[in-house]
Design an enzyme around this catalytic site. Sequence first.
Site, PDB file in Angstrom:
ATOM      1  N   GLN A 143       0.827  -1.205   0.000  1.00 32.95           N
ATOM      2  CA  GLN A 143       0.000   0.000   0.000  1.00 32.95           C
ATOM      3  C   GLN A 143       0.865   1.262   0.000  1.00 32.95           C
ATOM      4  O   GLN A 143       0.348   2.357  -0.197  1.00 32.95           O
ATOM      5  CB  GLN A 143      -0.958   0.002   1.206  1.00 32.95           C
ATOM      6  CG  GLN A 143      -2.054  -1.043   1.099  1.00 32.95           C
ATOM      7  CD  GLN A 143      -3.056  -1.004   2.242  1.00 32.95           C
ATOM      8  OE1 GLN A 143      -3.259  -2.002   2.916  1.00 32.95           O
ATOM      9  NE2 GLN A 143      -3.702   0.131   2.469  1.00 32.95           N
ATOM     10  N   ARG A 189      -9.722  -0.375   6.988  1.00 26.95           N
ATOM     11  CA  ARG A 189     -10.666   0.525   6.333  1.00 26.95           C
ATOM     12  C   ARG A 189     -11.034   1.710   7.219  1.00 26.95           C
ATOM     13  O   ARG A 189     -12.205   2.044   7.396  1.00 26.95           O
ATOM     14  CB  ARG A 189     -11.920  -0.212   5.907  1.00 26.95           C
ATOM     15  CG  ARG A 189     -12.590   0.542   4.754  1.00 26.95           C
ATOM     16  CD  ARG A 189     -13.646  -0.244   4.059  1.00 26.95           C
ATOM     17  NE  ARG A 189     -14.139   0.546   2.940  1.00 26.95           N
ATOM     18  CZ  ARG A 189     -14.538   0.047   1.786  1.00 26.95           C
ATOM     19  NH1 ARG A 189     -14.509  -1.239   1.591  1.00 26.95           N
ATOM     20  NH2 ARG A 189     -14.972   0.827   0.825  1.00 26.95           N
ATOM     21  N   CYS A 190      -9.999   2.307   7.796  1.00 24.94           N
ATOM     22  CA  CYS A 190     -10.259   3.531   8.544  1.00 24.94           C
ATOM     23  C   CYS A 190      -8.951   4.286   8.644  1.00 24.94           C
ATOM     24  O   CYS A 190      -7.890   3.752   8.360  1.00 24.94           O
ATOM     25  CB  CYS A 190     -10.770   3.236   9.951  1.00 24.94           C
ATOM     26  SG  CYS A 190      -9.544   2.511  11.036  1.00 24.94           S
ATOM     27  N   GLU A 232     -13.399   5.209   3.779  1.00 28.52           N
ATOM     28  CA  GLU A 232     -13.399   4.542   5.067  1.00 28.52           C
ATOM     29  C   GLU A 232     -14.553   4.957   5.966  1.00 28.52           C
ATOM     30  O   GLU A 232     -14.856   4.292   6.947  1.00 28.52           O
ATOM     31  CB  GLU A 232     -12.048   4.790   5.725  1.00 28.52           C
ATOM     32  CG  GLU A 232     -10.973   4.193   4.807  1.00 28.52           C
ATOM     33  CD  GLU A 232      -9.566   4.535   5.178  1.00 28.52           C
ATOM     34  OE1 GLU A 232      -9.377   5.609   5.746  1.00 28.52           O
ATOM     35  OE2 GLU A 232      -8.670   3.736   4.882  1.00 28.52           O
TER      36      GLU A 232
END
Lengths: 806, 285
Positions: free
Chosen positions: A237, A384-385, A760
Amino acid sequence: MSVEAKTLEERQAALKGLGTSRKRVEDARFTQGKGNYVDDLKMPDMLFGDFVRSQHAHAYVKSIDTTEAMALPGVIAVLTAADLEPLNLHWMPTLAGDKQMVLADGKVLFQGQEVAFVIAEDRYIAADAVDLVKVEYEELPVLVDPFKAELPDAPILREDIADQKEGAHGPRRHPNHIFTWEQGDKAATESILESAAVVAEETVYYHRTHPCPLETCGAVASMDKVNGKLTLWGTFQAPHVVRTVASMLSGIAEHNIRVVSPDIGGGFGNKVGVYPGYICAIVASIVTGKPVKWVEDRMENLTSTAFARDYWMQGKIAATAEGKITGLWCHTTADHGAFDACADPTKYPAGFMSICTGSYDIPTAYLAVDGIYTNKAPGGVAYRCSFRVTEAAYFIERMIEVLAIKLDMDAAELRRINFIKKEQFPYQSALGWEYDSGDYHTAWDKALKAVDYPALREEQAARVEEFKAGKTRKLMGIGLSHFTEIVGAGPVKNCDILGMGMFDSCEIRIHPTGSAIARLGTISQGQGHATTFAQILASEIGISADDITIEEGDTDTAPYGLGTYGSRSTPVAGAATAMAGRKIRAKAQMIAAYMLEVHDNDVEWEVDRFVVKGAPERFKTMKEIAFASYTQAIPGIEPGLEAVSYYDPPNMTYPFGAYIAVMDIDVDTGVTEIRQFYALDDCGTRINPMIIEGQVHGGLTEALAIALGQEIAYDELGNVKTGSLMDFFIPTSWETPNYVTDFTETPSPHHPIGAKGVGESPNVGGVPAFSNAINDAFRAFGSTHTNMPHDHWRIWKTANDLGLHA
Amino acid sequence: MIPGRFDYHQPDSLTAALTLLNDLGDDARVIAGGHSLIPMMKLRLAMPEHLVDLKAISDLKHITVKDGSISIGAMTTQAELIGSAELALSAPIVKETALQIADPQIRYQGTIGGNVANGDPGNDMPALMQCLDAEFQLSGLDGQRTVKAREFYEAAYFTARDDLEILTEIVFPVCTGGYAYEKQKRKIGDYATAAAAVLLTRGADGSCSHASIALTNLADTPIYCEDASKALMNSGIDDASIAAAVKSCLEIIDPVDDNRGPAAFKKHAAGIVLKRAIDNAWSRA
């Protein structure tokens, strides 16, 4: 030319710029199976790596016998810590200032830990050889409960740093203690709690779960011994950071390392960190001179690569009798597992947990987080945050509900009277953040109206009466959630990863015929960057998004950036894209003025061209300008049309939203049904509404998974109980309801195009909405709070404990 | 998740398959749809050296309804069961059950024979077969024999089938009365937390002329509830008899704690699921 015959609106539409639901350009290859993922890479002479992993959660490694494995035809080598030690690669630094074993150095600290790395000619031989490596263990007492970490009989896990009183984030009070991180005013908050009319208390556990991307983690390392270059393809990522770390660890000069993230099948924070598999693949390639592939399987992914959450949040919230919140206190016990490998900006060992005052105007607050070592896999990533924001949002949204119960107030009204008001922005929070913009009341009222909230409450009350009268066995829960995110890390002065400032970048080249390529420091894992960044640029430079290629992930070509996670791509790289576009436009303006034989200031921008002020028939389109930049000798202006921007954002962005879940609960079986889900998101300027909707659907589905069953559970011996998709819950279309999405649009005042990021938000806001619905269903029967995951048996237990099965 | 080495055989006749099994002995395993065996092999919990695949044996794939009897070849897939118009008329509970197994992709691969022969207490078809009073045809090199589903299951993964036999066919009577297969599960693809197969036939006088109940995943074998079935036939269907039947069934189950929840919860859920299945079946009778 036909372009010129078009109206202004038609020209605008032809750009497919901001606000257009442009179809994802990536999908043609993904939906036809033509993506190129790391495991698709095939090279001549490529070797395969596989790990011998520990079945024990805590044990000394007495000996490793590789004789039998080495004797298997096709096995090239078996690496152990002893082989890596001379290279000083048997341990590696973590993103959180700790260090982590690459291969077991004398002991193992969690089930699934990497012990030895087998390198073989094919994948099957590697797996066969793993079975032949004989490891002798001496089992040690196991610590799985962070609240027992500092008891006198607790085993010492990290003997390597047992004597260190000072960690990366300050003093350590016990060998199993990592850090204490404090924010806010402790004394003032405690004084408010003492004198408050009402104080509600609850301990809220956000259980351990896992990002579980569809594609697991993996890498192919290829050391070219002729030219001295190392190429590393992998599921990264943040490919540039991987390059820098690889250079620092290996001693290979950074220009001799090329890191490539090919197509990535989802990341969700799982692919931010550096894993032993990457290091071992690199070492194996250097040793053998051949490409080496390592790709973990699903069980390895769930049990050894980065988990998320595992926060025990003890809260106290003070209010007046009328419900005005006066103070918030939180103490969190953070279970980090065996190594502190959280992926947070360096100065934030608990991420942005201090956003836990949420959407509310809370004048005084205090937060303390204690990080603890246990015999579990390391991690603590932002699934996802933005860093620890889901934890913060879940905490405050549960505490609001708990306070509403204590006050005997409607939870929607309690939120309304405590929201930060529109005119208070930019708002300074008690825990140190400056919220950029928001209009919570408008969003909240829109949401409540959309679901006809009073009618839902009436129906719920009627249902309770029916239940009590024996006419139904189903209860109804209304889950409210108003979340505020903090994304777009971030200002370099505050945020870095291993010292690298968290700016991001965009480099644009306009081709002579008026199409373009833009390269960014981020990397899409499914977010649709190739679609949306082209749209940002289209609106800035007047070239159709269809004529702009977006490229990311190759460190030899892309400008340096900190990667994609924490909803930072749009706030940071998106801003860099707009700023680079503006540089292009500034140069184009000079070229246009020259071509039109007027002063620079006598032309003005109009969708896709510069027009002479007051003479609309005299103009030069961006396409004509681009051609001229390569073909004409223009005095005082360099040929070509390129720009690069490195953007250091002045602040984070603060997306928010109002979510409402309505659920029916079968008291007898614990089975739940999501009857309705309404999600209003405000992510500032909307770049592509269709992609936003897709992001919201995906994030909500992950939220429902987490809230209703998805967990990484350990037994008391440190065995992972949920290590496969049989037990680890991934919803299918069957479990996923229809979502209703909606929006308000409050631009960020500091972002070049006002965008805030959205990927997110649905996970951050969704989890409390689902959990609040389950908890709300039992409010009428005296329940205040139950912990996630709300799977069938835990819901059944709640009902059973309340005597509802009598 | 990488299996060990094995040789793969694809015989094209039952005799050839049985001969292979006989020759290869303990090192061989029969593979049907593979959705239980292959995961076990990937985990290296099963490491057969030879797989004998039955898919090329065309005799093993059929659905035949004749003279009040239904026979199904062992290699018939769940999808074929679901898609059979004949079966939908002659034994609609089979479709209702098959639709609750796994997901559509797996149902194209998974077979009824594999499902009943594997002996996994989580499988749904074994209890259904006990409910239907099915008979399993077992073939060996020495000949054929028939074992009733109600006598086939000995313990988890232990059945009356000899290692050198192949389960070839399943036979059960046409059943057009009331039926229900109720299954509580955590998600699509999951084994049952509790599941119940119920057949009830309403006699001309409104009494219950036939009753049969069996339960899934509530012990180490499927559970045929003989006493409860007989009691319902004798007493007829009313609230009291249903409650008594449920109580009787719960006395003979023995669920274990697992990630679906503790035994006490499963027992409670089993009672609810069974009651619903009886109600549903009677409403269709």
